[in-house]
Design a protein around this motif. Structure first.
Motif, mmCIF file in Angstrom:
data_model
loop_
_atom_site.group_PDB
_atom_site.id
_atom_site.type_symbol
_atom_site.label_atom_id
_atom_site.label_comp_id
_atom_site.label_asym_id
_atom_site.label_seq_id
_atom_site.Cartn_x
_atom_site.Cartn_y
_atom_site.Cartn_z
ATOM 1 N N LEU A 10 0.831 -1.211 0.000
ATOM 2 C CA LEU A 10 0.000 0.000 0.000
ATOM 3 C C LEU A 10 0.865 1.261 0.000
ATOM 4 O O LEU A 10 0.548 2.246 -0.673
ATOM 5 N N ALA A 11 1.961 1.227 0.736
ATOM 6 C CA ALA A 11 2.858 2.393 0.763
ATOM 7 C C ALA A 11 3.423 2.651 -0.630
ATOM 8 O O ALA A 11 3.476 3.794 -1.109
ATOM 9 N N TRP A 12 3.829 1.578 -1.288
ATOM 10 C CA TRP A 12 4.353 1.702 -2.666
ATOM 11 C C TRP A 12 3.276 2.250 -3.589
ATOM 12 O O TRP A 12 3.522 3.143 -4.410
ATOM 13 N N TYR A 13 2.054 1.719 -3.441
ATOM 14 C CA TYR A 13 0.954 2.125 -4.329
ATOM 15 C C TYR A 13 0.634 3.610 -4.152
ATOM 16 O O TYR A 13 0.470 4.348 -5.121
ATOM 17 N N LEU A 133 -12.175 -9.273 -2.555
ATOM 18 C CA LEU A 133 -10.937 -9.474 -3.304
ATOM 19 C C LEU A 133 -11.278 -9.651 -4.783
ATOM 20 O O LEU A 133 -12.075 -10.515 -5.139
ATOM 21 N N ALA A 134 -10.683 -8.824 -5.628
ATOM 22 C CA ALA A 134 -10.949 -8.870 -7.071
ATOM 23 C C ALA A 134 -9.741 -9.470 -7.779
ATOM 24 O O ALA A 134 -8.732 -8.795 -7.965
ATOM 25 N N VAL A 135 -9.854 -10.724 -8.184
ATOM 26 C CA VAL A 135 -8.709 -11.419 -8.784
ATOM 27 C C VAL A 135 -8.745 -11.315 -10.306
ATOM 28 O O VAL A 135 -9.608 -11.902 -10.951
ATOM 29 N N ASP A 136 -7.817 -10.568 -10.857
ATOM 30 C CA ASP A 136 -7.697 -10.435 -12.314
ATOM 31 C C ASP A 136 -6.375 -11.082 -12.750
ATOM 32 O O ASP A 136 -5.684 -11.713 -11.953
ATOM 33 N N ALA A 137 -6.043 -10.920 -14.018
ATOM 34 C CA ALA A 137 -4.838 -11.567 -14.552
ATOM 35 C C ALA A 137 -3.575 -11.050 -13.871
ATOM 36 O O ALA A 137 -2.627 -11.816 -13.642
ATOM 37 N N ASN A 138 -3.547 -9.753 -13.535
ATOM 38 C CA ASN A 138 -2.387 -9.202 -12.827
ATOM 39 C C ASN A 138 -2.212 -9.856 -11.459
ATOM 40 O O ASN A 138 -1.126 -10.278 -11.089
ATOM 41 N N ILE A 139 -3.309 -9.884 -10.708
ATOM 42 C CA ILE A 139 -3.251 -10.404 -9.340
ATOM 43 C C ILE A 139 -2.947 -11.895 -9.345
ATOM 44 O O ILE A 139 -2.221 -12.409 -8.489
ATOM 45 N N ARG A 140 -3.490 -12.587 -10.353
ATOM 46 C CA ARG A 140 -3.208 -14.013 -10.496
ATOM 47 C C ARG A 140 -1.692 -14.234 -10.681
ATOM 48 O O ARG A 140 -1.086 -15.114 -10.071
ATOM 49 N N ARG A 141 -1.093 -13.410 -11.543
ATOM 50 C CA ARG A 141 0.343 -13.536 -11.805
ATOM 51 C C ARG A 141 1.167 -13.144 -10.574
ATOM 52 O O ARG A 141 2.127 -13.832 -10.204
ATOM 53 N N VAL A 142 0.784 -12.042 -9.925
ATOM 54 C CA VAL A 142 1.511 -11.584 -8.739
ATOM 55 C C VAL A 142 1.440 -12.635 -7.633
ATOM 56 O O VAL A 142 2.462 -12.972 -7.011
ATOM 57 N N ALA A 143 0.250 -13.170 -7.414
ATOM 58 C CA ALA A 143 0.088 -14.174 -6.350
ATOM 59 C C ALA A 143 0.866 -15.445 -6.681
ATOM 60 O O ALA A 143 1.484 -16.059 -5.800
ATOM 61 N N SER A 144 0.823 -15.807 -7.956
ATOM 62 C CA SER A 144 1.546 -17.012 -8.367
ATOM 63 C C SER A 144 3.025 -16.908 -8.031
ATOM 64 O O SER A 144 3.662 -17.887 -7.641
ATOM 65 N N ARG A 145 3.564 -15.692 -8.181
ATOM 66 C CA ARG A 145 4.985 -15.491 -7.880
ATOM 67 C C ARG A 145 5.224 -15.259 -6.395
ATOM 68 O O ARG A 145 6.140 -15.861 -5.804
ATOM 69 N N LEU A 146 4.418 -14.405 -5.796
ATOM 70 C CA LEU A 146 4.616 -14.099 -4.372
ATOM 71 C C LEU A 146 4.622 -15.363 -3.522
ATOM 72 O O LEU A 146 5.434 -15.519 -2.603
ATOM 73 N N LEU A 182 -2.229 -4.313 -5.976
ATOM 74 C CA LEU A 182 -1.753 -5.572 -6.560
ATOM 75 C C LEU A 182 -1.791 -5.508 -8.083
ATOM 76 O O LEU A 182 -0.875 -5.979 -8.763
ATOM 77 N N MET A 183 -2.868 -4.940 -8.627
ATOM 78 C CA MET A 183 -2.971 -4.827 -10.091
ATOM 79 C C MET A 183 -1.905 -3.887 -10.632
ATOM 80 O O MET A 183 -1.286 -4.144 -11.671
ATOM 81 N N GLU A 184 -1.692 -2.794 -9.913
ATOM 82 C CA GLU A 184 -0.676 -1.831 -10.343
ATOM 83 C C GLU A 184 0.711 -2.472 -10.328
ATOM 84 O O GLU A 184 1.514 -2.263 -11.242
ATOM 85 N N LEU A 185 0.953 -3.264 -9.295
ATOM 86 C CA LEU A 185 2.238 -3.966 -9.217
ATOM 87 C C LEU A 185 2.393 -4.913 -10.410
ATOM 88 O O LEU A 185 3.460 -4.973 -11.035
ATOM 89 N N CYS A 188 2.915 -2.797 -13.699
ATOM 90 C CA CYS A 188 4.098 -1.928 -13.828
ATOM 91 C C CYS A 188 5.415 -2.589 -13.414
ATOM 92 O O CYS A 188 6.475 -2.202 -13.906
ATOM 93 N N ILE A 189 5.393 -3.554 -12.520
ATOM 94 C CA ILE A 189 6.615 -4.149 -11.981
ATOM 95 C C ILE A 189 6.668 -5.656 -12.249
ATOM 96 O O ILE A 189 7.618 -6.162 -12.843
ATOM 97 N N CYS A 190 5.644 -6.348 -11.805
ATOM 98 C CA CYS A 190 5.621 -7.810 -11.889
ATOM 99 C C CYS A 190 5.075 -8.216 -13.264
ATOM 100 O O CYS A 190 4.035 -8.856 -13.388
ATOM 101 N N LEU A 191 5.852 -7.840 -14.309
ATOM 102 C CA LEU A 191 5.411 -8.016 -15.692
ATOM 103 C C LEU A 191 5.444 -9.489 -16.095
ATOM 104 O O LEU A 191 6.206 -10.272 -15.525
#
Length: 351
Positions: A10-13, A133-146, A182-185, A188-191
DNA sequence: GATTCGTGGCT
DNA sequence: TAGCCAAGAAT
């Protein structure tokens, strides 16, 4: 108590969030429009459409009262046109059944056409501060890695694992920012390819990074080969007007207008194929004349090479057998009619 | 659970 | 170049 992952995220966002047009409003309608436009569509593509749309249809009522052609014309170029028709219907249902007020709960939002689990949760959390919790393709990818999740994209197992891991991190009454962070991450970052791990605010907490599996996450399912079709289209002239057909409401380019035609079958010339298609679709004969051009285009599930021809009637007046409706219109009127990419290119070429 | 829906930008 | 991918939903 805010978990470390959530706090850093959240701080980053709050420091790095892009200033997107829909982030300057709490209007649920505006949030809904942005979320539907963003389905499977990049932010940079959406921005100009969103601005024009909010100008043209500033509220639920104005959208509900617009014609389908107006709505599709405003959506033209964004793709996945059922989104526009569903959003149009949703606006009408909101006027009729909810007194023009957009429902505040994800459960009720999800009942509306075109609003699925993701969009319902996104609107409820962002516009109404619900804990969803709104899980989209970004969040799916971020969670998969996190959390270094081995389940492949598209599997229910991945979503189940992602949800359970993220839900315990979700800050109460601030799910909207959590989802967007999470979506922004992810955006923009977790491409998808070559993620910017050195700039990631939660790198120290990322299991895939620690395990060296970042490039293997998320696991992607195999994809089938894309077929390539040869197709034709007829620009049929009569007294200075051309014939347009409105495609069926369901299926590819549903509700969009087009020049009639179809696939070339084995052993057919382009002219033969076109004449046959016109008999099948319009119950009349044509004379195929000069070629207008060759148009190549890639849809999601196949590619086409389309050959367009100037034509004229050589039989009785056409009947709409395959189309919702057919119309004779002047070239100047073409711009009013919503069309897919290829037919728009043909329209511009015959101006 | 698997398919079908657009289009444009990027590599 | 050809393929990948994008703030998913409906059937």
């Amino acid at each position: 108590m805010i978990p470390p992952l959530t706090g850093q995220l959240l701080a980053w966002y709050h420091k790095n969030a892009r200033e997107l047009p829909w982030r300057f409003t709490f209007d649920p309608y505006a949030i809904l429009v942005s979320e539907v436009m963003l389905q499977q569509t990049r932010v940079d593509t959406v921005i100009p459409y969103y601005s024009r749309w909010m100008n043209r249809f500033p509220d639920v009522k104005s959208l509900a009262h617009a014609s389908e052609d107006e709505v599709l014309r405003a959506w033209e170029g964004l793709g996945y046109y059922s989104r526009a028709r569903n959003l149009h219907r949703a606006a009408q249902l909101i006027v009729q059944m909810h007194n023009g007020i957009i429902p505040a709960s994800a459960e009720t939002l999800k009942q509306l056409p075109g609003i699925g689990a993701y969009t319902a949760a996104a609107v409820a959390s962002i516009a109404f501060r619900e804990d969803e919790l709104a899980v989209d393709a970004n969040i799916r990818r971020v969670a998969s890695r996190l959390f270094d999740l081995p389940d492949p994209l598209g599997s229910p197992a991945l979503d189940t694992a992602a949800r359970s891991a993220l839900l315990v991190q979700m800050p109460p009454e601030n799910a909207g920012d959590f989802n967007q962070a999470l979506m922004e991450l992810g955006a923009c970052i977790c491409l998808p390819r070559q993620p910017l791990c050195s700039s990631c605010p939660v790198q120290a907490l990322c299991l895939a990074y620690r395990n060296g599996t970042t490039s293997e996450r998320p696991v992607k399912p195999g994809k089938p080969a894309i077929p390539h079709f040869q197709v034709t289209a007829a620009v049929i002239w009569q007294e200075g007007k051309v014939l347009l057909a409105k495609r069926p409401a369901s299926g590819l380019l549903g509700g969009m207008w087009e020049f009639p035609g179809g696939k070339i079958q084995p052993g057919e010339t382009r002219q033969q194929a076109l004449a046959r298609e016109i008999v099948e679709e319009l119950d009349t004969e044509i004379l195929v004349g000069e070629q207008i051009g060759v148009f190549k285009h890639a849809y999601t599930h196949y590619k086409v090479t389309l050959y367009a021809y100037h034509c004229r009637l050589d039989g009785k007046q056409p009947i709409a057998l395959a189309a919702q409706e057919i119309r004779w219109i002047t070239p100047a009127e073409l711009e009013q009619y919503p069309m897919g990419k290829i037919d728009r290119m043909i329209s511009q070429k015959i101006q």
